[in-house]
Design a protein around this motif. Structure first.
Motif, PDB file in Angstrom:
ATOM      1  N   LEU A 133      -7.916  -3.059   0.804  1.00  0.00           N
ATOM      2  CA  LEU A 133      -7.007  -3.298   0.977  1.00  0.00           C
ATOM      3  C   LEU A 133      -7.666  -5.150   1.500  1.00  0.00           C
ATOM      4  O   LEU A 133      -8.423  -5.327   1.428  1.00  0.00           O
ATOM      5  CB  LEU A 133      -6.486  -2.845   2.418  1.00  0.00           C
ATOM      6  CG  LEU A 133      -5.858  -1.558   3.241  1.00  0.00           C
ATOM      7  CD1 LEU A 133      -5.547  -0.763   3.808  1.00  0.00           C
ATOM      8  CD2 LEU A 133      -4.661  -1.234   2.556  1.00  0.00           C
ATOM      9  N   VAL A 134      -5.999  -5.663   1.404  1.00  0.00           N
ATOM     10  CA  VAL A 134      -6.667  -7.052   2.052  1.00  0.00           C
ATOM     11  C   VAL A 134      -5.458  -7.483   2.937  1.00  0.00           C
ATOM     12  O   VAL A 134      -4.483  -7.237   3.449  1.00  0.00           O
ATOM     13  CB  VAL A 134      -5.595  -8.097   0.926  1.00  0.00           C
ATOM     14  CG1 VAL A 134      -6.146  -9.507   0.750  1.00  0.00           C
ATOM     15  CG2 VAL A 134      -6.657  -7.374  -0.230  1.00  0.00           C
ATOM     16  N   PRO A 135      -6.382  -7.617   4.388  1.00  0.00           N
ATOM     17  CA  PRO A 135      -5.625  -8.496   4.979  1.00  0.00           C
ATOM     18  C   PRO A 135      -4.494  -9.959   4.654  1.00  0.00           C
ATOM     19  O   PRO A 135      -5.116 -10.542   4.828  1.00  0.00           O
ATOM     20  CB  PRO A 135      -6.804  -8.698   6.098  1.00  0.00           C
ATOM     21  CG  PRO A 135      -7.825  -8.737   5.341  1.00  0.00           C
ATOM     22  CD  PRO A 135      -7.963  -7.442   3.904  1.00  0.00           C
ATOM     23  N   SER A 136      -3.528  -9.821   5.538  1.00  0.00           N
ATOM     24  CA  SER A 136      -2.609 -11.831   5.618  1.00  0.00           C
ATOM     25  C   SER A 136      -3.208 -11.571   6.825  1.00  0.00           C
ATOM     26  O   SER A 136      -3.250 -11.402   7.974  1.00  0.00           O
ATOM     27  CB  SER A 136      -1.036 -10.551   5.726  1.00  0.00           C
ATOM     28  OG  SER A 136      -0.714 -11.183   6.040  1.00  0.00           O
ATOM     29  N   SER A 167       0.342  -1.248   0.087  1.00  0.00           N
ATOM     30  CA  SER A 167      -0.445  -0.152  -0.176  1.00  0.00           C
ATOM     31  C   SER A 167       0.714   1.137   0.221  1.00  0.00           C
ATOM     32  O   SER A 167       1.793   1.561   0.883  1.00  0.00           O
ATOM     33  CB  SER A 167      -0.662  -0.059   1.333  1.00  0.00           C
ATOM     34  OG  SER A 167      -1.720   1.645   1.453  1.00  0.00           O
ATOM     35  N   LEU A 186      -8.463 -13.738  10.577  1.00  0.00           N
ATOM     36  CA  LEU A 186      -7.206 -12.865   9.864  1.00  0.00           C
ATOM     37  C   LEU A 186      -6.667 -11.092  11.152  1.00  0.00           C
ATOM     38  O   LEU A 186      -6.386 -10.728  10.324  1.00  0.00           O
ATOM     39  CB  LEU A 186      -8.061 -11.736   9.059  1.00  0.00           C
ATOM     40  CG  LEU A 186      -8.897 -12.204   7.952  1.00  0.00           C
ATOM     41  CD1 LEU A 186      -9.832 -11.721   6.725  1.00  0.00           C
ATOM     42  CD2 LEU A 186      -7.664 -12.630   7.059  1.00  0.00           C
ATOM     43  N   LYS A 227      -1.543  -6.643   9.172  1.00  0.00           N
ATOM     44  CA  LYS A 227      -0.587  -6.892   7.590  1.00  0.00           C
ATOM     45  C   LYS A 227      -1.250  -7.052   6.679  1.00  0.00           C
ATOM     46  O   LYS A 227      -2.138  -7.029   6.909  1.00  0.00           O
ATOM     47  CB  LYS A 227       0.665  -7.218   7.528  1.00  0.00           C
ATOM     48  CG  LYS A 227       1.799  -6.360   8.952  1.00  0.00           C
ATOM     49  CD  LYS A 227       3.702  -7.496   8.037  1.00  0.00           C
ATOM     50  CE  LYS A 227       4.630  -6.757   9.330  1.00  0.00           C
ATOM     51  NZ  LYS A 227       5.604  -7.559   8.615  1.00  0.00           N
ATOM     52  N   PHE A 228      -1.555  -5.813   6.003  1.00  0.00           N
ATOM     53  CA  PHE A 228      -2.251  -6.222   4.737  1.00  0.00           C
ATOM     54  C   PHE A 228      -1.551  -5.807   3.440  1.00  0.00           C
ATOM     55  O   PHE A 228      -0.580  -4.739   3.234  1.00  0.00           O
ATOM     56  CB  PHE A 228      -3.025  -4.678   5.308  1.00  0.00           C
ATOM     57  CG  PHE A 228      -4.444  -4.256   5.825  1.00  0.00           C
ATOM     58  CD1 PHE A 228      -5.389  -5.352   6.203  1.00  0.00           C
ATOM     59  CD2 PHE A 228      -3.772  -3.754   7.422  1.00  0.00           C
ATOM     60  CE1 PHE A 228      -6.399  -5.157   6.797  1.00  0.00           C
ATOM     61  CE2 PHE A 228      -4.367  -4.400   8.682  1.00  0.00           C
ATOM     62  CZ  PHE A 228      -5.742  -4.987   8.799  1.00  0.00           C
ATOM     63  N   TYR A 229      -2.503  -6.278   2.505  1.00  0.00           N
ATOM     64  CA  TYR A 229      -1.663  -5.940   0.874  1.00  0.00           C
ATOM     65  C   TYR A 229      -3.052  -4.735   0.652  1.00  0.00           C
ATOM     66  O   TYR A 229      -3.777  -4.721   0.898  1.00  0.00           O
ATOM     67  CB  TYR A 229      -1.595  -7.229   0.406  1.00  0.00           C
ATOM     68  CG  TYR A 229      -0.996  -8.038   0.236  1.00  0.00           C
ATOM     69  CD1 TYR A 229       0.029  -8.534   0.262  1.00  0.00           C
ATOM     70  CD2 TYR A 229      -2.072  -8.985   1.412  1.00  0.00           C
ATOM     71  CE1 TYR A 229       0.427  -9.838   0.160  1.00  0.00           C
ATOM     72  CE2 TYR A 229      -1.691 -10.673   1.518  1.00  0.00           C
ATOM     73  CZ  TYR A 229      -0.113 -10.661   1.556  1.00  0.00           C
ATOM     74  OH  TYR A 229       0.379 -12.438   2.095  1.00  0.00           O
ATOM     75  N   ALA A 230      -2.625  -4.197  -0.344  1.00  0.00           N
ATOM     76  CA  ALA A 230      -4.001  -3.268  -1.175  1.00  0.00           C
ATOM     77  C   ALA A 230      -3.520  -3.938  -2.013  1.00  0.00           C
ATOM     78  O   ALA A 230      -2.552  -4.024  -3.326  1.00  0.00           O
ATOM     79  CB  ALA A 230      -2.760  -1.545  -1.115  1.00  0.00           C
ATOM     80  N   ILE A 240      -8.852  -9.752  12.829  1.00  0.00           N
ATOM     81  CA  ILE A 240      -9.664  -8.265  12.274  1.00  0.00           C
ATOM     82  C   ILE A 240     -10.584  -8.197  13.798  1.00  0.00           C
ATOM     83  O   ILE A 240     -11.592  -8.970  13.613  1.00  0.00           O
ATOM     84  CB  ILE A 240      -9.935  -8.214  10.423  1.00  0.00           C
ATOM     85  CG1 ILE A 240      -8.571  -8.477  10.551  1.00  0.00           C
ATOM     86  CG2 ILE A 240     -11.086  -6.825  10.401  1.00  0.00           C
ATOM     87  CD1 ILE A 240      -9.201  -8.214   8.531  1.00  0.00           C
TER      88      ILE A 240
END
Ligand code: AMO
Ligand code: AMP
Length: 600
Positions: free
Chosen positions: A190-193, A181, A590, A199-202, A592
């Motif tokens: 966002l994509v959670p890891s 990101s 996740l 942590k996240f990907y975008a 979250i």
């Protein structure tokens, strides 16, 4: 009762749209959907549809009794398979207004493969049901011939695109969609890891950095039909998930980039529509585009160009105009030439409301007919000032002049830029068959963001400044122009790109101007600055919006017409109803915790 596969052993011979009178006597096997049925007692007509077209089926005296009886049960959208013989229609049944109106299929056998409920709307061209209903049942909507045409055009455009760039030596290379990101540009999805809690990907907003790294890696010419994701506010020409024709080239000048990409448009229009698009395209600098059209994506299918009348009113008693000039603003006008008769007073008042949506404080106007002159502002100006305005705008009897004054020139540009398009629309002056392509060049490097109170990159932070303006980076960065360009078609931004920075020091400087400290720049873009230490070819490229290209070619007024499963205004998809809540178990995996949800 459960049945097995009613289709087994059947082999289709043709599509429904494959025929002509020359095929009479031919035995065929067809499949498709029941478009319509007409029962005339002893004779039954069914119209059978597949993606290629519609053909009439005839069940009559010669038809087997059981087949006839089965056929009488058919209703719209049932799926069937038939065998039969191509035949000329009886004279009285010939319909010259539709394709294959002179032939039909005399049916021998019928298999009913799947029954349909009564669909919520008819599967016909130019459906006038609400778009929400069409999107909820998108799989039915996609059966409609105009949707099928758009989707098939999209395929052909994609195919021709790939062919062109392949011929020009571009390699198709895929880049990741799940990436780091970076907070420049639009908002990220966002994509959670799961394996890295917290942590996240975008989802990639574009392949920008990867395609630059591919140039660094020596691949020289890259192209990709790339899916991009941006969490922006939606509009008719914006989707959160869209597709780019993405390109990058090494060792090129800007002229070469523009040439190869206008060559693409020429090739596409020739091969798709047999239309000759003249090249090279008109090139306007950003400044000229704004001065003449009030827009960085001008529609040049009609005139109504902006004229600067500041000099004529700078010393006027009328403070609305002279005050604006004194404060560094501008007063500009559009002459709607010869339109006095078509623009009655109430229409003009409506246009005044229209420009207010672009933050204009008012719309001053002046109109002359054989009955004389009427104006909202002439009485405040001297005869000489009016005379000067007329000269500057080529104003004559029969014209209507529209004026906007503002201390902020962008307000004047935006409102008059929109007004000229609105006038052309209302006066029906747009030739829908015309394709006016042009380039806009020399964009400003930076624009000031009020929300962030800092300069942001007008294109993106990897765009090279123009050589002539390098020195201004230290002193007046907001005056620096970039080696950036947009391709514009009929007032829409079709694509954009730039030559890139290929020097670590210059790139670091740009990050500084954008307000990043060295640490922040390193944290976010360290991999790029590092890569720049290992031999970088000069490079540049651009990306077209594929959806926009298909939309403009098919004449749709929204991207939803050319995306099979689009999202609506609030970024949801009406058919599957996503986004949706997820299980607590999924969230726990996740790491979250949801702090607020839509239903609360
Ligand atoms: P840019 O952000 O200008 O450039 O995007 C390029 C083109 O993509 C299309 N586009 C969109 N289409 C539909 N929905 C959207 N939300 C949307 N956003 C953009 C437009 C636009 O012209 N990486 C750079 C290109 C480059 O420098 O090479 C980029 O993404 O038609
Ligand atoms: P007023 O003196 O407010 O009655 O304005 C006279 C005319 O000038 C009206 O037609 C207003 O719409 C117009 N007007 C007011 N402000 C502006 C402006 N900033 N730019 C252009 N026209 C304006």
């Amino acid at each position: 009762m459960l049945t097995g596969n009613r289709f087994s052993g059947f082999k289709r011979s043709n599509y429904c749209g494959d025929f002509s009178a020359a095929d009479c006597g031919k035995k065929v096997a067809l499949c498709g959907w029941v478009q319509a049925y007409r029962n005339l007692g002893g004779i039954l007509f069914i119209r059978l549809r597949d993606r290629s077209g519609i053909i009439q089926l005839h069940f009559g005296e010669k038809t087997d009794e059981k087949v006839f009886a089965d056929a009488t049960t058919l209703r719209a959208e049932d799926v069937i398979a038939i065998t039969g013989t191509v035949a000329l229609r009886a004279e009285k049944d010939i319909n010259p207004d539709i394709p294959f109106g002179d032939i039909e299929i005399e049916v021998d056998t019928l298999r009913i493969l799947s029954k349909s409920q009564t669909p919520p709307f008819d599967i016909v061209e130019n459906s006038n049901v609400s778009e929400d209903l069409r999107l909820k049942y998108r799989y039915l909507d996609l059966r409609r011939p105009d949707m099928q045409y758009n989707i098939i055009m999209r395929h052909r455009i994609t195919k021709i695109t790939q062919d062109y760039y392949d011929k020009k030596g571009f390699l198709t290379i895929e880049t990741p969609m799940m990436i780091k990101s970076t907070p420049e540009g639009a908002r990220d999805y966002l994509v959670p890891s799961r394996v890295h809690p917290g942590k996240f990907y975008a989802l990639a907003q574009s392949p920008q950095l990867y395609k630059q790294l591919l140039m660094l890696a020596g691949y020289d010419r890259y192209m990709q039909i790339a899916r991009c994701f941006r969490d922006e506010d939606l509009r008719a020409d914006r989707q959160p998930e869209f597709t780019q024709i993405d390109l990058e080239m090494s060792f090129v000048s800007m002229d070469e980039v523009l040439e190869i990409n206008e060559g693409f448009i020429k090739y596409l229009f020739k091969n798709l529509l047999d239309i000759d698009i003249p090249t090279p395209f008109l090139r306007l600098t950003y400044k000229e585009a704004m001065d003449r059209f009030g827009s960085d994506k001008p529609d040049t299918r009609f005139g109504f160009e902006l004229k600067d009348i500041s000099s004529a009113v700078a010393n006027s008693e009328f403070k609305v105009f002279s005050g604006v000039v004194a404060s560094g603003g501008t007063v500009r006008a559009i002459n709607a030439k010869g339109c006095a008769a078509s623009l009655p007073r109430r229409e003009i008042d409506g246009l005044a409301d229209f420009v207010k949506t672009y933050r204009a404080k008012g719309l001053a106007w002046m109109k002359e007919t054989d009955e004389g002159m009427t104006s909202s502002f002439a009485k405040f100006l001297s005869a000489e000032e009016i005379e000067n305005i007329k000269k500057l705008t080529d104003f004559e009897n029969g014209d209507v002049l529209f004026v906007v004054a503002d201390a902020n020139p962008m307000v004047v540009y935006n409102s008059l830029g929109a007004l000229r398009c609105e006038l052309a629309k209302r006066l029906d002056m747009i030739d829908k068959k015309q394709f006016n392509f042009l380039w806009v060049t020399e964009f400003p490097m930076f624009e000031y963001s009020e929300t962030e109170d800092r300069l942001t990159a007008m294109h993106h932070p990897f765009t090279a400044p123009m050589d002539a303006d390098i020195a201004l980076l230290e002193t007046e960065p907001q005056k620096v122009r970039a080696d950036a360009y947009d391709m514009v078609l009929n007032g829409s931004e079709l694509g954009g790109g730039s030559l890139r920075i290929y020097d670590a020091e210059l790139q670091a400087k740009i990050f500084n101007i954008l307000g990043f400290t060295d640490e922040e720049a390193n944290e976010r873009f360290g991999f790029l600055l590092n890569a720049f230490k290992y031999g970088v070819p000069p490079h540049g490229g651009m990306a077209f919006g594929l959806d926009r290209l298909v939309m403009l070619i098919t004449g749709c007024d929204s991207l939803r017409g050319v995306i099979p499963f689009p999202k609506v205004q609030n970024a949801s998809e009406l058919m599957t109803e996503c986004p949706s809540f997820v299980d607590d178990k999924q969230l726990a995996e996740l790491s979250i915790a949801v702090s607020k949800n839509e239903e609360e």
